[in-house]
Design an enzyme around this catalytic site. Structure first.
Site, PDB file in Angstrom:
ATOM      1  N   ASN A 128      47.637  29.958  34.767  1.00 23.80           N
ATOM      2  CA  ASN A 128      47.383  29.375  36.081  1.00 23.80           C
ATOM      3  C   ASN A 128      47.611  27.861  36.127  1.00 23.80           C
ATOM      4  OD1 ASN A 128      46.896  31.938  36.887  1.00 23.80           O
ATOM      5  ND2 ASN A 128      44.669  31.754  37.000  1.00 23.80           N
TER       6      ASN A 128
ATOM      7  N   CYS B 147      48.233  40.344  41.673  1.00 26.91           N
ATOM      8  CA  CYS B 147      47.355  41.500  41.507  1.00 26.91           C
ATOM      9  C   CYS B 147      46.825  41.999  42.845  1.00 26.91           C
ATOM     10  CB  CYS B 147      46.192  41.128  40.601  1.00 26.91           C
ATOM     11  SG  CYS B 147      46.693  40.958  38.891  1.00 26.91           S
TER      12      CYS B 147
ATOM     13  N   ARG C 274      44.518  38.805  49.976  1.00 28.26           N
ATOM     14  CA  ARG C 274      45.209  37.616  49.499  1.00 28.26           C
ATOM     15  C   ARG C 274      46.142  37.019  50.568  1.00 28.26           C
ATOM     16  NH1 ARG C 274      46.470  38.046  43.190  1.00 28.26           N
ATOM     17  NH2 ARG C 274      45.883  35.867  43.337  1.00 28.26           N
TER      18      ARG C 274
HETATM   19  N1  EPU Z   1      42.440  32.816  50.654  1.00 28.69           N
HETATM   20  C1  EPU Z   1      42.645  32.977  52.014  1.00 28.69           C
HETATM   21  N2  EPU Z   1      43.746  32.387  52.576  1.00 28.69           N
HETATM   22  C2  EPU Z   1      44.646  31.663  51.835  1.00 28.69           C
HETATM   23  C3  EPU Z   1      44.420  31.499  50.446  1.00 28.69           C
HETATM   24  C4  EPU Z   1      43.306  32.097  49.881  1.00 28.69           C
HETATM   25  O1  EPU Z   1      41.864  33.623  52.696  1.00 28.69           O
HETATM   26  O2  EPU Z   1      45.625  31.150  52.416  1.00 28.69           O
HETATM   27  C5  EPU Z   1      41.258  33.469  50.041  1.00 28.69           C
HETATM   28  C6  EPU Z   1      41.686  34.571  49.064  1.00 28.69           C
HETATM   29  O3  EPU Z   1      41.978  35.763  49.744  1.00 28.69           O
HETATM   30  C7  EPU Z   1      40.477  34.683  48.159  1.00 28.69           C
HETATM   31  C8  EPU Z   1      39.994  33.230  48.088  1.00 28.69           C
HETATM   32  O4  EPU Z   1      40.570  32.550  49.211  1.00 28.69           O
HETATM   33  O5  EPU Z   1      39.493  35.472  48.751  1.00 28.69           O
HETATM   34  C9  EPU Z   1      40.356  32.502  46.830  1.00 28.69           C
HETATM   35  O6  EPU Z   1      41.752  32.518  46.622  1.00 28.69           O
HETATM   36  P1  EPU Z   1      42.525  31.344  45.862  1.00 28.69           P
HETATM   37  O7  EPU Z   1      43.558  30.792  46.780  1.00 28.69           O
HETATM   38  O8  EPU Z   1      41.527  30.408  45.275  1.00 28.69           O
HETATM   39  O9  EPU Z   1      43.221  32.134  44.690  1.00 28.69           O
HETATM   40  P2  EPU Z   1      44.730  32.066  44.214  1.00 28.69           P
HETATM   41  O10 EPU Z   1      45.223  30.676  44.196  1.00 28.69           O
HETATM   42  O11 EPU Z   1      45.523  33.106  44.944  1.00 28.69           O
HETATM   43  C10 EPU Z   1      44.162  31.674  41.701  1.00 28.69           C
HETATM   44  C11 EPU Z   1      44.512  32.388  40.433  1.00 28.69           C
HETATM   45  C12 EPU Z   1      43.686  33.654  40.324  1.00 28.69           C
HETATM   46  C13 EPU Z   1      42.221  33.294  40.341  1.00 28.69           C
HETATM   47  C14 EPU Z   1      41.901  32.506  41.635  1.00 28.69           C
HETATM   48  C15 EPU Z   1      40.479  32.040  41.691  1.00 28.69           C
HETATM   49  C16 EPU Z   1      46.793  31.777  40.105  1.00 28.69           C
HETATM   50  C17 EPU Z   1      48.207  32.192  40.072  1.00 28.69           C
HETATM   51  N3  EPU Z   1      45.919  32.705  40.431  1.00 28.69           N
HETATM   52  O12 EPU Z   1      44.542  32.575  42.744  1.00 28.69           O
HETATM   53  O13 EPU Z   1      44.012  34.236  39.080  1.00 28.69           O
HETATM   54  O14 EPU Z   1      41.445  34.458  40.290  1.00 28.69           O
HETATM   55  O15 EPU Z   1      42.775  31.366  41.734  1.00 28.69           O
HETATM   56  O16 EPU Z   1      40.237  31.123  40.687  1.00 28.69           O
HETATM   57  O17 EPU Z   1      46.463  30.631  39.808  1.00 28.69           O
HETATM   58  C18 EPU Z   1      44.362  35.938  37.563  1.00 28.69           C
HETATM   59  O18 EPU Z   1      44.698  35.044  36.769  1.00 28.69           O
HETATM   60  O19 EPU Z   1      44.202  37.147  37.242  1.00 28.69           O
HETATM   61  C19 EPU Z   1      44.147  35.577  38.939  1.00 28.69           C
HETATM   62  C20 EPU Z   1      44.050  36.475  39.914  1.00 28.69           C
END
Ligand code: EPU
Length: 456
Positions: free
Chosen positions: A42, A138, A143
């Site tokens: 990440n 995932c 998301r």
């Molecule tokens: N969300 C929204 N709208 C958006 C963006 C996010 O509603 O435009 C919501 C998501 O649906 C979720 C929450 O906000 O309910 C948190 O999402 P976030 O954007 O923080 O997660 P991400 O950036 O998509 C990264 C990691 C994840 C990790 C999360 C939380 C990466 C590539 N992925 O995801 O990692 O769980 O932050 O720390 O950096 C993993 O490594 O298995 C993984 C899923």
């Protein structure tokens, strides 16, 4: 595009040279030995996108050999970035010939990872246009990408959605903006950083995520020439600059992988030394590990994790954004919780569907009940989100082997741990998904003395 889980799993495994999609595990052996983790999935994948912003070449060290890195590499190459590997674990990015790509080329990388969304700002700065394919990653919730798109619009981008994906343009350039995220999203915070660094003027970001991987991305951007200050109360100020150079950087270690191996040591009654693990980014995890009854010893080269014998203890966990307990840690740790006498509770507050993996644990003998709407009256440390779920785990329950399919990355690792600690044989399919985020998983299992058959 074929988006079945098995297809995605197969593609992911193929990218890192895995031929088979199935592993047969004979459980009951403690995992013990020494393994090394490299840079965080990440962070490394985001650092690769940041390289696009530099006018001169960048060098990233400690890059893990995982399929998400291969996806981002492929996408960078579509945009004309020359990517070389000067030595094992190093990637060099030459961005002198960045050029527009066609949807058809980009689409070949669609559905495989969520990182392409972060190309928006850098591509708008470099080319005035960004084409973003369908996103993968995932299946752990809806998301959505609304925070990303709203932020990009605040900078002045125009977003057109079509059946092929998303097309962004910025006819009047990108201008600094005041943005308040509805939730401290990791991806949306990175989106703002990667866009604001070269936008005209100052950007004030409120309710930002402050995960260690984000701090490491900020360190990279600062090396490139950006001016970013992290203020109290989740506020980040970014002063746009005209030009950014390339960087040389060693990626922050993968704390999620460390937590996964620590959980494996606990569930299998093992003893694992994880080289490269550092305490400061794992303090919240280490507190919970200690409460459950796991032992750890922080050393200069890494951290040793082991099961000291005797009973584990049940705990209540609430997942949260940093500095809380990460959502990515609950899945591997839950296997150990099935062995703790008493009732453990895991409140999942970040994703609305991250308990799918518990079905397989129940097939193996666990007693886990998922409450789809959370537990209404349970006192909680963090504010409730409207979709949260709770899992109640009654232990101890001996686990037995079963045939299971990996549903997602961390859930898949949890299945591996369950099979390794269970009595008898398990067959796990879709293991390619695990290679999205765990480097050399098969080799590491062998090093730690796991008893398995994998044809690949
Ligand atoms: N969300 C929204 N709208 C958006 C963006 C996010 O509603 O435009 C919501 C998501 O649906 C979720 C929450 O906000 O309910 C948190 O999402 P976030 O954007 O923080 O997660 P991400 O950036 O998509 C990264 C990691 C994840 C990790 C999360 C939380 C990466 C590539 N992925 O995801 O990692 O769980 O932050 O720390 O950096 C993993 O490594 O298995 C993984 C899923």
């Amino acid at each position: 595009m074929n988006t079945s889980l098995a297809f995605d799993a197969h593609k992911a495994g193929e990218r890192v040279g895995l031929k088979s999609d199935e592993i047969v595990i004979n459980g009951g052996n403690p995992l013990s030995g020494r393994i090394r983790v490299r840079g965080a999935k990440n962070l490394a994948t985001k650092a690769m996108v940041a390289a696009l912003l530099g006018e001169t070449p960048s060098l990233l060290k400690d890059v893990p050999d995982i399929s998400d890195v291969q996806v981002v590499r492929g996408l960078l190459e579509v945009y004309g970035v020359r990517v070389m590997s000067p030595s094992v674990g190093e990637l060099r990015f030459d961005t002198s010939r960045v050029e527009t790509a066609h949807f058809a080329e980009i689409d070949a990388h669609a559905g495989a990872s969520r990182i392409p969304i972060l190309f928006c700002g850098p591509l708008l700065h470099r080319l005035g246009e960004a084409l973003i394919p369908d996103l993968g990653g995932c299946r752990i919730g809806d998301r959505p990408i609304d925070f990303h798109m709203d932020a990009l619009r605040a900078f002045g981008a125009i977003v057109d959605k079509s059946h092929e994906g998303i097309r962004l343009t910025a006819p009047n350039g990108l201008k600094g903006a005041e943005i308040t995220l509805p939730y401290p999203s990791v991806g949306a915070t990175e989106q703002v950083l990667l866009t604001a660094v070269k936008a005209d003027g100052v950007t004030e970001l409120h309710n930002a995520a402050i995960e260690p991987e984000i701090m490491d991305l900020i360190a990279i951007l600062q090396k490139m020439g950006a001016i970013i200050s992290v203020e109290p109360n989740r506020t980040i100020l970014i002063e746009g600059v005209d030009r950014l150079e390339g960087y040389t950087h060693r990626a922050l270690f993968d704390r999620n992988e460390v937590a996964s191996w620590a959980a494996a040591a606990l569930a299998t009654h093992g003893d694992i030394f994880v080289e490269n693990a550092r305490q400061d980014q794992l303090m919240t995890f280490l507190n919970v590990y200690r409460k459950v009854g796991g032992k750890f010893d922080v050393q200069e080269e890494g951290i040793r994790f082991w099961h000291p014998g005797g009973d584990l203890r049940p705990v209540t966990i609430e997942t949260d954004v940093h500095p809380g307990f990460m959502t990515d840690w609950q899945q591997p740790l839950m296997v150990a919780l099935t062995q703790a006498p008493g009732t453990s509770i895991v409140h999942e507050t970040v994703y609305e569907n991250r308990f799918g993996f518990t079905e397989a644990l129940n097939e193996m003998g666990a007693k886990i009940v998922v409450h789809k709407n959370g537990l209404p009256d349970h006192p909680r440390r963090v504010a409730r989100r409207d979709f949260e779920q709770a899992a109640i785990i009654e232990g101890p329950t001996p686990l037995h082997g079963a045939d299971i399919r990996v549903p997602d990355l961390r859930g898949g690792f949890s299945h591996l741990i369950a099979a390794l600690s269970a009595e008898g044989q398990s067959t796990i399919s879709n293991v390619g998904i695990i290679s999205r985020g765990y480097e050399h998983i098969i080799e590491k299992l062998a090093t730690l003395g796991a008893d398995f058959v994998f044809e690949g």
